[in-house]
Scaffold this motif. Structure first.
Motif, PDB file in Angstrom:
ATOM      1  N   SER A 117     -16.201  48.483 -15.644  1.00 26.09           N
ATOM      2  CA  SER A 117     -15.779  47.196 -15.083  1.00 26.09           C
ATOM      3  C   SER A 117     -16.950  46.248 -14.908  1.00 26.09           C
ATOM      4  CB  SER A 117     -15.099  47.411 -13.730  1.00 26.09           C
ATOM      5  OG  SER A 117     -13.915  48.133 -13.890  1.00 26.09           O
ATOM      6  N   GLU A 118     -18.124  46.790 -14.562  1.00 29.35           N
ATOM      7  CA  GLU A 118     -19.308  45.953 -14.368  1.00 29.35           C
ATOM      8  C   GLU A 118     -19.704  45.237 -15.654  1.00 29.35           C
ATOM      9  OE1 GLU A 118     -19.714  49.529 -13.668  1.00 29.35           O
ATOM     10  OE2 GLU A 118     -18.688  49.075 -11.801  1.00 29.35           O
ATOM     11  N   ASP A 119     -19.465  45.871 -16.799  1.00 29.39           N
ATOM     12  CA  ASP A 119     -19.813  45.256 -18.085  1.00 29.39           C
ATOM     13  C   ASP A 119     -18.998  43.996 -18.336  1.00 29.39           C
ATOM     14  OD1 ASP A 119     -21.600  47.315 -18.479  1.00 29.39           O
ATOM     15  OD2 ASP A 119     -20.277  48.442 -19.820  1.00 29.39           O
ATOM     16  N   ALA A 120     -17.766  43.954 -17.832  1.00 31.89           N
ATOM     17  CA  ALA A 120     -16.909  42.781 -18.023  1.00 31.89           C
ATOM     18  C   ALA A 120     -17.467  41.569 -17.293  1.00 31.89           C
ATOM     19  CB  ALA A 120     -15.496  43.079 -17.539  1.00 31.89           C
ATOM     20  N   GLU A 121     -18.217  41.799 -16.206  1.00 33.16           N
ATOM     21  CA  GLU A 121     -18.826  40.697 -15.468  1.00 33.16           C
ATOM     22  C   GLU A 121     -20.084  40.183 -16.161  1.00 33.16           C
ATOM     23  OE1 GLU A 121     -17.207  39.339 -12.980  1.00 33.16           O
ATOM     24  OE2 GLU A 121     -15.684  40.890 -13.196  1.00 33.16           O
ATOM     25  N   LYS A 122     -20.767  41.042 -16.920  1.00 39.24           N
ATOM     26  CA  LYS A 122     -22.020  40.684 -17.577  1.00 39.24           C
ATOM     27  C   LYS A 122     -21.815  40.108 -18.973  1.00 39.24           C
ATOM     28  CE  LYS A 122     -24.286  44.579 -15.347  1.00 39.24           C
ATOM     29  NZ  LYS A 122     -24.885  45.876 -15.605  1.00 39.24           N
ATOM     30  N   GLU A 123     -20.822  40.639 -19.692  1.00 43.25           N
ATOM     31  CA  GLU A 123     -20.602  40.262 -21.089  1.00 43.25           C
ATOM     32  C   GLU A 123     -19.409  39.321 -21.206  1.00 43.25           C
ATOM     33  OE1 GLU A 123     -20.167  43.782 -23.476  1.00 43.25           O
ATOM     34  OE2 GLU A 123     -21.598  44.854 -22.235  1.00 43.25           O
ATOM     35  N   THR A 124     -19.555  38.295 -22.016  1.00 43.15           N
ATOM     36  CA  THR A 124     -18.449  37.382 -22.282  1.00 43.15           C
ATOM     37  C   THR A 124     -17.926  37.643 -23.686  1.00 43.15           C
ATOM     38  OG1 THR A 124     -19.439  35.694 -20.878  1.00 43.15           O
ATOM     39  CG2 THR A 124     -17.752  34.963 -22.423  1.00 43.15           C
ATOM     40  N   PRO A 125     -16.655  38.039 -23.803  1.00 43.62           N
ATOM     41  CA  PRO A 125     -16.108  38.273 -25.142  1.00 43.62           C
ATOM     42  C   PRO A 125     -15.889  36.951 -25.878  1.00 43.62           C
ATOM     43  CG  PRO A 125     -14.386  38.495 -23.514  1.00 43.62           C
ATOM     44  CD  PRO A 125     -15.672  38.278 -22.759  1.00 43.62           C
ATOM     45  N   ASP A 143     -11.029  36.371 -30.824  1.00 45.84           N
ATOM     46  CA  ASP A 143     -10.940  37.004 -32.142  1.00 45.84           C
ATOM     47  C   ASP A 143     -10.213  36.136 -33.164  1.00 45.84           C
ATOM     48  OD1 ASP A 143      -8.465  37.358 -30.948  1.00 45.84           O
ATOM     49  OD2 ASP A 143      -8.358  39.496 -31.308  1.00 45.84           O
ATOM     50  N   ARG A 144      -9.697  34.976 -32.737  1.00 48.61           N
ATOM     51  CA  ARG A 144      -9.055  34.053 -33.679  1.00 48.61           C
ATOM     52  C   ARG A 144     -10.026  32.972 -34.152  1.00 48.61           C
ATOM     53  NH1 ARG A 144      -3.639  31.353 -31.926  1.00 48.61           N
ATOM     54  NH2 ARG A 144      -2.795  33.349 -32.615  1.00 48.61           N
ATOM     55  N   CYS A 145     -10.705  32.279 -33.202  1.00 47.45           N
ATOM     56  CA  CYS A 145     -11.563  31.164 -33.596  1.00 47.45           C
ATOM     57  C   CYS A 145     -13.050  31.437 -33.366  1.00 47.45           C
ATOM     58  CB  CYS A 145     -11.140  29.885 -32.870  1.00 47.45           C
ATOM     59  SG  CYS A 145     -11.578  29.837 -31.119  1.00 47.45           S
ATOM     60  N   GLY A 146     -13.386  32.522 -32.649  1.00 43.08           N
ATOM     61  CA  GLY A 146     -14.784  32.876 -32.432  1.00 43.08           C
ATOM     62  C   GLY A 146     -15.446  32.193 -31.249  1.00 43.08           C
ATOM     63  N   SER A 147     -14.708  31.367 -30.519  1.00 37.35           N
ATOM     64  CA  SER A 147     -15.279  30.652 -29.385  1.00 37.35           C
ATOM     65  C   SER A 147     -15.654  31.604 -28.252  1.00 37.35           C
ATOM     66  CB  SER A 147     -14.267  29.626 -28.867  1.00 37.35           C
ATOM     67  OG  SER A 147     -14.731  29.027 -27.678  1.00 37.35           O
ATOM     68  N   GLY A 148     -16.709  31.266 -27.531  1.00 39.41           N
ATOM     69  CA  GLY A 148     -17.114  32.009 -26.353  1.00 39.41           C
ATOM     70  C   GLY A 148     -16.573  31.390 -25.073  1.00 39.41           C
ATOM     71  N   ARG A 149     -15.808  30.302 -25.213  1.00 34.07           N
ATOM     72  CA  ARG A 149     -15.200  29.647 -24.051  1.00 34.07           C
ATOM     73  C   ARG A 149     -13.865  30.313 -23.758  1.00 34.07           C
ATOM     74  NH1 ARG A 149     -13.913  24.050 -24.625  1.00 34.07           N
ATOM     75  NH2 ARG A 149     -13.560  24.222 -22.401  1.00 34.07           N
ATOM     76  N   VAL A 150     -13.923  31.409 -23.015  1.00 38.92           N
ATOM     77  CA  VAL A 150     -12.710  32.168 -22.693  1.00 38.92           C
ATOM     78  C   VAL A 150     -12.584  32.309 -21.187  1.00 38.92           C
ATOM     79  CG1 VAL A 150     -12.715  33.429 -24.874  1.00 38.92           C
ATOM     80  CG2 VAL A 150     -13.860  34.401 -22.892  1.00 38.92           C
ATOM     81  N   ARG A 151     -11.359  32.487 -20.735  1.00 40.89           N
ATOM     82  CA  ARG A 151     -11.071  32.646 -19.310  1.00 40.89           C
ATOM     83  C   ARG A 151     -10.343  33.960 -19.090  1.00 40.89           C
ATOM     84  NH1 ARG A 151      -9.863  28.462 -15.125  1.00 40.89           N
ATOM     85  NH2 ARG A 151     -10.825  27.208 -16.748  1.00 40.89           N
ATOM     86  N   LYS A 152     -10.838  34.748 -18.132  1.00 42.47           N
ATOM     87  CA  LYS A 152     -10.192  36.017 -17.804  1.00 42.47           C
ATOM     88  C   LYS A 152      -8.889  35.728 -17.069  1.00 42.47           C
ATOM     89  CE  LYS A 152     -12.814  39.100 -15.884  1.00 42.47           C
ATOM     90  NZ  LYS A 152     -13.473  40.050 -14.982  1.00 42.47           N
ATOM     91  N   LEU A 153      -7.818  36.399 -17.475  1.00 43.00           N
ATOM     92  CA  LEU A 153      -6.522  36.208 -16.862  1.00 43.00           C
ATOM     93  C   LEU A 153      -6.246  37.305 -15.852  1.00 43.00           C
ATOM     94  CD1 LEU A 153      -4.485  35.336 -20.069  1.00 43.00           C
ATOM     95  CD2 LEU A 153      -5.515  33.768 -18.432  1.00 43.00           C
ATOM     96  N   PHE A 154      -5.398  37.016 -14.908  1.00 42.95           N
ATOM     97  CA  PHE A 154      -4.983  37.997 -13.920  1.00 42.95           C
ATOM     98  C   PHE A 154      -3.844  38.807 -14.528  1.00 42.95           C
ATOM     99  CE2 PHE A 154      -2.276  39.254 -10.361  1.00 42.95           C
ATOM    100  CZ  PHE A 154      -3.189  39.990  -9.626  1.00 42.95           C
TER     101      PHE A 154
END
Length: 66
Positions: A22-30, A33-44
């Motif tokens: 779980s700690e890796d999810a806070e450090k790494e930003t995926p 996989d469609r457009c390659g953008s790093g501007r993503v938001r984690k959903l609940f």
């Protein structure tokens, strides 16, 4: 292995990302996989609740009525 759901801020695509911890999810930003953008938001997400197979929040325990 934790699974997190994300939504891309660029194209709106929803996708899952897997992390070793779980700690890796806070450090790494995926990246999307469609457009390659790093501007993503984690959903609940509520993982495993309901199950869709007749199991409710009680974990599938049935009550017996007489």
């Amino acid at each position: 292995m934790p699974i997190f759901e994300y939504r891309c801020e660029e194209c709106g695509h929803r996708f899952d990302a897997f992390f070793r911890r779980s700690e890796d999810a806070e450090k790494e930003t995926p990246h999307c996989d469609r457009c390659g953008s790093g501007r993503v938001r984690k959903l609940f997400s509520l993982l495993g609740w309901g199950g869709g197979s007749g199991q409710g929040l009680s974990g599938g325990c049935a009550t017996r009525s007489t």
